[in-house]
Design an enzyme around this catalytic site. Structure first.
Site, PDB file in Angstrom:
ATOM      1  CE1 TYR A 468     -20.320  15.627 -11.180  1.00 47.60           C
ATOM      2  CE2 TYR A 468     -18.898  16.937  -9.810  1.00 47.60           C
ATOM      3  CZ  TYR A 468     -19.325  16.582 -11.134  1.00 47.60           C
ATOM      4  OH  TYR A 468     -18.520  17.044 -12.176  1.00 47.60           O
ATOM      5  CG  HIS A 469     -23.274  18.040  -3.459  1.00 49.17           C
ATOM      6  ND1 HIS A 469     -22.825  19.337  -3.283  1.00 49.17           N
ATOM      7  CD2 HIS A 469     -22.093  17.061  -3.549  1.00 49.17           C
ATOM      8  CE1 HIS A 469     -21.552  19.443  -3.516  1.00 49.17           C
ATOM      9  NE2 HIS A 469     -21.135  18.013  -3.538  1.00 49.17           N
ATOM     10  N   PRO A 470     -26.898  15.014  -4.982  1.00 51.31           N
ATOM     11  CG  PRO A 470     -27.184  12.974  -5.988  1.00 51.31           C
ATOM     12  CD  PRO A 470     -26.257  13.861  -5.737  1.00 51.31           C
TER      13      PRO A 470
END
Length: 534
Positions: A468-470
């Site tokens: 969840y770190h784009p």
């Protein structure tokens, strides 16, 4: 509504910081537009609420990726925050800045003002740290509260002991002098509630006359006069509206939302815009490119009868019911958990200049982003590759603003990413096999053999996905970099009156959770806007 001096499009981690800091000056007017709700619901305020609702699309855009060749053709899951506070309203609340060499690397690429020495003051500015007060590294009195969990599971001590038995040293503060080591997590919480960017920056200041906040308002296009951004169109309650900004528009839609809105507005690769029948305002080839994300494997063990862990059972259900009452009464107990209660940072090899692996110990069995449930109790370990070489892209799937963007993270496109994540998974298996876990260890949900790297790779291709770190899709860079979208002042190249201020500007991803760096970018962006206006 409006016009405003400044218009902030997107109320996420960076956007909330920008709007709040700009509106500290009573001489200017600020408008903030957010597509989601007001960020005050109990599923947001109760820290553990995210684990129950986000997998099903509550307070989330609920995106999926394009089919990933590196994941055997699977579509990955990409939840992003859809509420005031953005993804800080739905994440696991971990407070991790990243290694100093990350930011020094940004500066070395031709981005003056972004070295660790430059950004550290902004980390400290937003921080109110209840546990660490060394002024060399931490701040006290800022709007964002940071603390250790009030009611951690005793299983965290087991994990930390196992790490040390496996050669990972204890390091209480990964945001201090050294990042390497294992530690009890610090989280974005205040008094047993989630401290989202909205709770920190916006909700306390809604009475400011010069700050207007619109929620459930979906921005569909940035308006231009020639090459100058002058306003935005948005839809609220089924009706279309326009709002103008006399000074600047600050785009804070995140790694997916910001490039999507630029593209919808005619800013991006010319051929793609023409294919979508969108008039080209500026041919900007870097918009939507350079997508990076942390890819993660998950190891899950059953732990029969272990009531120190979350679980799906009669006893577990009873415990949650009691915990809800405790949280309502005292803001303590199980509901204050962030699920990922302790972490470790380590290097896959001696030649790594900074930690490239992160372990997150989850006090529950997690399968497919908690969308697959299993009876019983257990624990999980997320194993995350922090320095991916793979790159992907975001582009339009349709010119319809309500359509989801086309998201291709390119997981495992670079073979080195798989090699490192397999090695990291082997290290994680060593930790979980350490004697500290002996009294608690049950069967693996999906068995892995530490000495079978090919088998681990097969399992990763079947099950690995985002942490969840784009970031990176509106890359910051110098004039000499044709792929850069914004300059070091976050101004969109070739346009006037428009900046991007969020995680999309990162040239490369930080080696840790990205919420704290996103808030820092908001703080620094607001400071630059005020400096440039002086």
């Amino acid at each position: 509504m409006g016009p405003f001096d400044y218009l902030v499009l997107g109320g996420g981690s960076a956007g909330c910081a920008v709007a709040a800091r700009l509106s500290e000056d009573p001489r200017v007017t600020v408008g903030l537009i957010e597509a989601g709700n007001d960020g005050t619901g109990v599923a947001i305020r109760a820290p553990l609420g995210f684990a129950a609702v986000v997998p099903w699309g509550v307070n989330s855009w609920h995106y999926c990726t394009a089919p990933q060749a590196g994941l055997n053709g699977r579509r990955g899951f990409q939840p992003r925050g859809k509420a005031l506070g953005g993804s800080s309203a739905i994440n696991a609340m971990l407070y991790v800045r990243g290694h100093p060499k990350v930011f020094d690397g940004w500066a070395a690429l031709g981005n003056p003002g972004w070295s660790y020495a430059d950004v550290l003051p902004f980390f400290k500015k937003f921080e109110n740290n209840e546990n660490f007060t060394d002024p060399a590294f931490h701040g006290v009195g800022g709007p964002v509260n940071v603390m250790h969990l009030r009611s951690p599971s005793p299983m965290n001590d087991v994990f930390l002991a196992a790490c040390q038995q496996s050669g990972i040293p204890l390091n209480p503060d990964c945001n201090g002098a050294v990042q390497d080591g294992c530690l009890a997590a610090q989280v974005f919480q205040r008094n047993g509630e989630r401290c989202s960017a909205a709770a920190a920056y916006i909700l306390p200041h809604l009475s400011r006359r010069n700050l207007t906040v619109l929620t459930k308002a979906h921005v569909t296009r940035i308006l231009f006069e020639g090459t100058r951004a002058i306003g935005a169109e948005y839809v609220q309650g089924g009706e279309s509206h326009k709002v103008l900004a006399s000074r600047e528009i600050i785009l804070s839609g995140g790694a997916f939302g910001s490039p999507q809105l630029l593209l919808l507005s005619g800013v991006g690769p010319g051929a793609h815009l023409k294919a979508m029948e969108i008039a080209v305002v500026r041919d900007a080839p870097g918009v939507g490119q350079n997508l990076q994300d942390h890819v993660t494997s998950v190891i899950t063990h059953r732990s029969p009868g272990n009531r120190d862990l979350l679980g799906l059972s009669l006893a577990g259900g009873s415990k949650i019911a009691k915990a809800l009452g405790e949280w309502r009464a005292r803001r303590t107990g199980l509901v204050t958990s962030n699920a990922a209660e302790s972490v470790a940072f380590l290097r896959s090899g001696a030649d790594e200049v900074m930690p490239d692996l992160e372990f997150e110990f989850i006090v529950a069995m997690v399968d497919d982003h908690n969308r697959k449930m299993h009876l019983g109790h257990g624990y999980s370990l997320h194993v995350t590759l922090l320095t991916p070489r793979s790159r992907g892209e975001v582009r339009l799937a349709s010119p319809n603003p309500r359509a989801a963007p086309w998201i291709d993270p390119g997981f495992f496109r670079d073979a080195d990413d798989m090699r490192k994540l397999v090695a990291g998974t082997q290290r994680a298996l060593d930790v979980l096999a350490a004697r500290a876990f002996d009294p608690y260890r049950g069967k693996m949900l999906y068995p892995m053999d530490r000495n079978d790297p090919q088998g681990i790779e097969r399992l990763l291709r079947d099950q690995a996905d985002t942490e969840y770190h784009p970031v990176g899709t509106c890359k910051m860079g110098p004039d000499s970099d044709p792929a850069s979208v914004v300059d070091a002042r976050l101004r969109v190249r070739g346009l006037q009156g428009l900046r991007v201020c969020d995680a999309s500007i990162m040239p490369f991803v930080t080696n840790g959770n990205t919420n704290a760096p996103s808030i820092m970018i908001g703080e620094k962006g607001a400071a630059m806007i005020r400096e440039d206006a002086a």
